[in-house]
Motif scaffolding. Structure first.
Motif, PDB file in Angstrom:
ATOM      1  N   ALA B 239       0.835  -1.202   0.000  1.00 39.82           N
ATOM      2  CA  ALA B 239       0.000   0.000   0.000  1.00 39.82           C
ATOM      3  C   ALA B 239       0.872   1.255   0.000  1.00 39.82           C
ATOM      4  O   ALA B 239       0.533   2.255  -0.642  1.00 39.82           O
ATOM      5  N   ALA B 240       2.014   1.179   0.692  1.00 44.70           N
ATOM      6  CA  ALA B 240       2.911   2.339   0.727  1.00 44.70           C
ATOM      7  C   ALA B 240       3.607   2.541  -0.611  1.00 44.70           C
ATOM      8  O   ALA B 240       4.031   3.652  -0.942  1.00 44.70           O
ATOM      9  N   ALA B 241       3.758   1.464  -1.375  1.00 40.40           N
ATOM     10  CA  ALA B 241       4.439   1.583  -2.673  1.00 40.40           C
ATOM     11  C   ALA B 241       3.525   2.163  -3.743  1.00 40.40           C
ATOM     12  O   ALA B 241       3.975   2.849  -4.652  1.00 40.40           O
ATOM     13  N   ILE B 242       2.213   1.876  -3.625  1.00 39.93           N
ATOM     14  CA  ILE B 242       1.279   2.274  -4.680  1.00 39.93           C
ATOM     15  C   ILE B 242       1.227   3.792  -4.914  1.00 39.93           C
ATOM     16  O   ILE B 242       1.287   4.228  -6.065  1.00 39.93           O
ATOM     17  N   PRO B 243       1.158   4.640  -3.855  1.00 37.18           N
ATOM     18  CA  PRO B 243       1.100   6.083  -4.132  1.00 37.18           C
ATOM     19  C   PRO B 243       2.278   6.563  -4.980  1.00 37.18           C
ATOM     20  O   PRO B 243       2.098   7.398  -5.875  1.00 37.18           O
ATOM     21  N   LEU B 244       3.467   5.996  -4.725  1.00 37.11           N
ATOM     22  CA  LEU B 244       4.622   6.416  -5.521  1.00 37.11           C
ATOM     23  C   LEU B 244       4.431   6.008  -6.981  1.00 37.11           C
ATOM     24  O   LEU B 244       4.775   6.760  -7.894  1.00 37.11           O
ATOM     25  N   GLY B 245       3.887   4.811  -7.177  1.00 36.16           N
ATOM     26  CA  GLY B 245       3.610   4.352  -8.538  1.00 36.16           C
ATOM     27  C   GLY B 245       2.604   5.257  -9.227  1.00 36.16           C
ATOM     28  O   GLY B 245       2.777   5.627 -10.387  1.00 36.16           O
ATOM     29  N   VAL B 246       1.562   5.634  -8.490  1.00 36.51           N
ATOM     30  CA  VAL B 246       0.513   6.491  -9.069  1.00 36.51           C
ATOM     31  C   VAL B 246       1.085   7.867  -9.408  1.00 36.51           C
ATOM     32  O   VAL B 246       0.845   8.411 -10.503  1.00 36.51           O
ATOM     33  N   ILE B 247       1.890   8.419  -8.488  1.00 41.46           N
ATOM     34  CA  ILE B 247       2.487   9.744  -8.737  1.00 41.46           C
ATOM     35  C   ILE B 247       3.364   9.679  -9.994  1.00 41.46           C
ATOM     36  O   ILE B 247       3.295  10.549 -10.870  1.00 41.46           O
ATOM     37  N   THR B 248       4.168   8.617 -10.089  1.00 42.27           N
ATOM     38  CA  THR B 248       5.041   8.463 -11.257  1.00 42.27           C
ATOM     39  C   THR B 248       4.211   8.391 -12.530  1.00 42.27           C
ATOM     40  O   THR B 248       4.536   9.026 -13.541  1.00 42.27           O
TER      41      THR B 248
END
Lengths: 238, 527
Positions: B239-248
């Protein structure tokens, strides 16, 4: 005398491009340099503009020595020269107005005066409806007119033209030749035009300079040069 | 037909190795105890700490981007367009921090500015306290990240400026001075390139874990790493990794929608680039650039060299990590070879536009390159950590998969640029006389593209060798690489041993580059 070139030499990697040329151009003249690719005509033009320094010789513009014996003494922006490039070199990120305004702004001409001169020039070149367009939105002929307008708006002492019509179809080429002549006569500007096309040279020039292998072979009016060229062996024809 | 099959295999490999783990990770994050739920995200975003971490990440990425652009644009302009002396040496010095892992730079600065660092030893403990305060926290991370990522802006600005038609500048030079020409013509024309450099710097900073964790500045990517490695809470890590993926993803969509359309068509010209004489200001510019190069590259390198300057340190370093060194070289070589093969075919696909969906494949590769290493690492674990696939998960293959997932875009783009220089007619001439795909491949395309192939291998080797983010997440027991070994030894090993290990890593990274430059030099002399 507007341009005075005396004993100009220029070599690239020890291969001579311009080989001891002397040429004087009077005010209001239309001089066309005619020659094949690689004969040194563009190098000559670029030395007058100040982009290339001659290895030897002196160049004077309007009485001011701008280059002498391998040294460029006056920067291009201070030589009061206008130039139309073969690929036009219109700035793609600036509108037509921006292209014309750049030089005036660099010379710190007030905004009102700038706008007045831009409008006048766009009227002269029939480009006023395209004032806010970008170069990429214009046709080939319209781009040519803007390149010419950009060069003329600075009121240069001499207008240099480096095969500006070479990439156009014949109809547009003929039309623009006519327009260039009309503008030159209206403004009384001195013009030095470079081409490899005889028809273009003879239709534009008051004086034709034939160049080959970095040397001037003949200077004369259209009739004199036509006669000279017709007497050359076929393999030497320009 | 054979050509289609080869290209399809390359695409499927990218999808399986690169995209499938990310999709799998996202899908798993949507389930809690076997039921569809957003519980993982609720838990994550209900915590105030996560929002602070996210804002820290944005603050850091924004600041690093701003400062690298502020320094990088003038430096790139000076290096590409002026007669500044010793330009080549300066370029090499500025590029060194990009080649070596960023946390090694952080370590070097710790040895220099730390509480008992070199500065404190020379100027006293009080100064050490002051410099240590500067180093640990936002300012230190900002400083190290700027020195690491500055070369990206410099290189891109240089590349784009070299592509500008010199006639555009000459036309402006007829009425304006060089500073005005640069400010109004050259730089505005390359703004798409500058924005691209800014985006790359922003994305890379956003995903960085090595420097922030070394210099104790809490950022979001460290959170997924901690959730995974310290608490082994896979759902929270995902879950913590997903926001970074979405921002990218959002940043890349913005780039595709707005930036690409604004790229001006550069006119290909044989005219040489104009070199601006700096004149009387040359010593001033030289002094400024030399000072910056001294701070950014020479100080950290000298610090590591001085710190490790004993035979016993190198002996100890080699004893502790000789296995990791060999593994690093081996894995980087395997990774680079895989990247070369995959990059070759995907680059061919991109340049020759062999399929309709060419740009979709390119976008996937670019997205994977832009994703933080931790995100890809968690994705790989999510997909391959099953009983059936344990032979991949528990072997070196998982590390190589990570390299392929993250770095394929590099090979693809280098090869696309190489193929753009090879006229299609060369391949078509062979095709028309009945030469098949594989014969064309080995007889024409590979020989003509050999320079590009060598470049991908080298770039791939360097990137695999310096990788920390992915390797740290996925390495199986007894498969740690040198960057991971250094990172784990840092906390409880003598400084001189760590410095020696850092020097060893720098040397083995620079070795292939030096070998290549020697080969190129010899070839040029023979010509």
């Amino acid at each position: 005398m507007i341009v005075k070139m005396d004993h100009i030499f220029k070599s690239y990697d020890k291969i001579p491009a311009v080989n001891g040329i002397s040429l004087h151009i009077e005010k209001g003249e239309r001089v066309v340099i005619l020659g094949p690719s690689g004969c040194g005509k563009t190098t000559l033009l670029r030395m007058i503009a100040g982009f290339v320094s001659p290895d030897k010789g002196t160049i004077e513009i309007d009485g001011l020595v701008v280059a002498k014996n391998g040294r460029s003494l006056v920067e291009p922006e201070n030589r009061k020269i206008g130039m139309v490039f073969q690929d036009l070199a219109l700035w793609p990120h600036k509108s037509v107005h921006g292209n014309l305004e750049f030089g005036l702004r660099a010379k710190k001409i007030p905004k009102n005066e700038r706008n007045k001169r831009i409008d006048e020039m766009l009227v002269k070149t029939q480009m006023i409806p395209f004032k806010n367009n970008f170069p990429g939105e214009l046709s080939g002929g319209q781009q040519q007119r803007i390149a010419l307008a950009r060069a003329l708006i600075m009121e240069p002492k001499i207008l240099l033209m480096d095969e500006p019509l070479s990439n156009l179809d014949i109809d547009l080429n003929l039309l623009l030749r006519k327009e260039v002549l009309e503008l030159q006569e209206e403004l009384g500007i001195t013009m030095l035009y470079v081409t490899h096309d005889r028809d273009e040279a003879f239709s534009l020039a008051t004086r034709v300079v034939v160049m080959q292998h970095g040397n001037i072979q003949k200077i004369g009016n259209a009739d004199e040069v036509t006669k000279f060229l017709s007497e050359l062996p076929v393999n030497k024809k320009t | 037909m054979a050509r289609k099959i080869t290209l399809w295999v390359a695409i499927l490999l990218l999808l399986l190795i690169g995209l499938a783990p990310v999709i799998s990770m996202f899908a798993k994050s949507l389930f809690v105890a076997g039921e569809l739920s957003l519980g993982n995200y609720e838990t994550l975003f209900q915590s105030e700490r996560e929002w602070i971490l996210l804002s820290n990440s944005f603050l850091l990425a924004g600041s690093v981007t701003f400062i690298t652009l502020l320094l990088g644009v003038p430096l790139g302009t000076l290096f590409s367009k002026t007669d500044l002396p010793f330009k080549k040496i300066f370029i090499i010095l500025f590029v060194i921090p990009l080649i070596i892992p960023s946390y090694i730079l952080a370590t070097a600065w710790f040895y220099f500015l730390g509480r008992s660092g070199i500065v404190a030893q020379i100027l006293g403990a009080n100064v050490g306290i002051f410099t240590s305060r500067f180093l640990f926290g936002f300012s230190g991370v900002l400083f190290v990240m700027v020195s690491t990522l500055l070369p990206i802006v410099i290189i891109l600005v240089m590349t784009y400026l070299r592509m500008v038609n010199p006639k555009l500048e000459e036309a402006a030079k007829l009425s304006a001075t060089w500073p005005v020409v640069l400010r109004e013509i050259s730089i505005p024309i390359i703004i798409p390139g500058i924005c691209l450099a800014g985006l790359i710097v922003f994305i890379l900073t956003l995903g960085e874990i090595g420097v922030p964790s070394s210099l104790r500045f809490d950022v979001f990517p460290v959170e997924s790493f901690i959730q995974f490695s310290a608490f082994y809470n896979f759902n929270a890590a995902t879950a913590a990794a997903i926001p970074l993926g979405v921002i990218t993803l959002i940043i890349l969509i913005i780039e595709r929608l707005f930036l690409r359309k604004k790229v001006f068509q550069f006119r290909v010209t044989k005219d040489p680039m104009i070199i601006i004489p700096l004149g009387e200001k040359k010593p001033l510019f030289f002094a400024a650039v030399a000072t910056l190069a001294f701070i950014i590259a020479i100080i950290p390198l000298c610090v590591l060299l001085i710190k490790s300057l004993s035979i016993s340190a190198y002996h100890e370093a080699l004893t502790r990590s000789i296995d990791s060194i060999f593994r690093s070289l081996l894995y980087a070589a395997i990774g680079a070879t895989c990247l070369t093969v995959l990059g070759f075919f995907l680059g061919y696909l991109l340049e020759r536009k062999a399929f309709r969906f060419t740009y979709a494949v390119d976008s996937i590769a670019i997205l994977l390159f832009a994703l933080p290493g931790t995100v890809i690492g968690i994705g790989l674990i999510s997909l391959w950590n099953t009983r059936a696939t344990n032979m991949i998960y528990a072997s070196v293959a998982i590390i190589i998969f990570g390299y392929i997932a993250q770095y394929t875009a590099l090979g693809e783009r280098i090869m696309a640029a190489t193929f753009s220089q090879i006229p299609r007619s060369m391949e078509e001439a062979a095709q028309i006389v009945g030469v098949g795909w594989f014969r064309r491949l080995f007889g024409i395309l590979i020989p003509l593209a050999k320079r590009g192939i060598a470049s991908i291998w080298l770039v791939g080797f360097i990137f695999c060798l310096r990788d920390l983010g992915i390797t740290m997440m996925v390495y199986p027991p007894a498969h740690d690489t040198l960057p991971v070994r250094i990172f784990t030894l840092m906390a409880n090993s003598p400084e001189e041993v760590i410095a020696a290990l850092c020097m060893i890593l720098i040397l083995i990274t620079l070795l292939p580059l030096s070998a290549l430059s020697l080969i190129i030099k010899n070839k040029r002399q023979k010509i």
